[in-house]
Design an enzyme around this catalytic site. Structure first.
Site, PDB file in Angstrom:
ATOM      1  N   GLU A 147     -12.489  -2.419  -0.186  1.00  0.00           N
ATOM      2  CA  GLU A 147     -11.764  -2.337   1.072  1.00  0.00           C
ATOM      3  C   GLU A 147     -12.198  -1.145   1.916  1.00  0.00           C
ATOM      4  O   GLU A 147     -12.024   0.009   1.507  1.00  0.00           O
ATOM      5  CB  GLU A 147     -10.251  -2.227   0.812  1.00  0.00           C
ATOM      6  CG  GLU A 147      -9.431  -2.184   2.087  1.00  0.00           C
ATOM      7  CD  GLU A 147      -7.937  -2.198   1.843  1.00  0.00           C
ATOM      8  OE1 GLU A 147      -7.189  -2.550   2.773  1.00  0.00           O
ATOM      9  OE2 GLU A 147      -7.506  -1.870   0.715  1.00  0.00           O
ATOM     10  N   GLU A 241       0.206  -6.823   4.061  1.00  0.00           N
ATOM     11  CA  GLU A 241       0.307  -5.502   3.445  1.00  0.00           C
ATOM     12  C   GLU A 241       0.645  -4.536   4.568  1.00  0.00           C
ATOM     13  O   GLU A 241      -0.208  -4.179   5.377  1.00  0.00           O
ATOM     14  CB  GLU A 241      -0.999  -5.093   2.765  1.00  0.00           C
ATOM     15  CG  GLU A 241      -0.821  -3.823   1.943  1.00  0.00           C
ATOM     16  CD  GLU A 241      -2.066  -2.960   1.864  1.00  0.00           C
ATOM     17  OE1 GLU A 241      -2.416  -2.558   0.745  1.00  0.00           O
ATOM     18  OE2 GLU A 241      -2.680  -2.673   2.906  1.00  0.00           O
TER      19      GLU A 241
END
Length: 264
Positions: A147, A241
């Site tokens: 990420e 998220e």
């Protein structure tokens, strides 16, 4: 694509809409109509692998991805820890997540666990640690999703281009990217171009608005973002998220309203 929401046990990591005991939260999420979740778990795990698999099955839920930040936030270990024992512990923890991911047929997110680069050579230490985990992931048939995270949280792998360089360097089909709209809004000149550039390297996707709150609370154009994402051929999960509001129920309502508005 599938709607997805992050569910976590108690952790110092903030952007988790639903936190608590999995025996309570998983039935709750299932009743909300979700079929996919992203799990943020303690390590070592509260439930055994088989207990967790049974709990998911009982609630008709599948895991789109496993987060792996708990060891970083609670055990202070990372791929770039100065102490070699701490680095080995971080690698061991990720390998535990990989073993669980293999059982659940999902992927493992490599986010904060990478740590930060403080001095010369830290980048190479990070790459070496990631490579060791990647070897285990290949053996277990699991994808690691790296990420890109904004510069205010991490100074390793901030952009899509940074992530793609590592994918090309390590040259493994088991290393992909997870993109996050919040981080891209900070780091990328164009969110849309970044998504297009990532293309088929994307294996997971986080949605949060520009202020990291539920979609609709900031200024991001999610309709266009999803159009571009669809054009890459991505058909995985859209995982919420984000930072919850003070009222969890209101947070969940906003997330559900977003998915409904986008046709999920």
């Amino acid at each position: 694509m599938q709607k997805c929401i992050v569910v976590g046990e108690e952790t110092k990591f903030g952007p988790i809409p639903i936190k608590g005991d999995l025996n309570d939260t998983l039935p709750y999420v299932s009743k909300l109509g979700y079929k996919y979740i992203e799990l943020n778990l303690r390590s070592p795990f509260t439930l055994s692998m088989q207990e967790l698999k049974n709990l998911l099955s009982d609630n008709d839920l599948k895991v789109a991805a496993l987060s792996s930040g708990y060891p970083y936030f609670h055990e202070n270990v990372s791929f770039t820890s100065k102490d070699s024992i701490q680095r080995k512990k971080a690698i061991h923890r990720i390998n535990e997540y990989i073993n669980l991911a293999s059982l659940l047929e999902t992927q493992v997110i490599i986010g904060s666990i990478r740590g930060t680069a403080v001095e010369e050579g830290d980048y190479e230490v990070f790459i070496d640690s990631l490579q060791q985990c990647l070897w285990h992931a290949e053996k277990m048939g699991v994808v690691l999703a790296l990420e890109p995270i904004n510069r205010y949280e991490m100074n390793l792998v901030n952009t899509v281009d940074d992530g793609l360089k590592i994918i090309h360097l390590l040259n493994s089909d088991n290393l992909k990217l997870i993109l996050d709209t919040f981080h891209m809004n900070i780091e990328e000149k164009s969110i849309y171009d970044a998504i297009s550039t990532a293309g088929d390297a994307i294996s997971h996707f986080h949605v949060a608005d520009s202020n990291r709150k539920p979609m609709g609370c900031g200024h991001l154009d999610f309709t266009r973002i999803l159009e571009v994402l669809t054009s890459t051929g991505y058909n995985g999960a859209l995982s919420a998220e984000l930072l919850p509001l003070s009222d969890q129920e209101e947070t969940v309502k906003l997330i559900s309203a977003f998915f409904e508005g986008e046709g999920f």
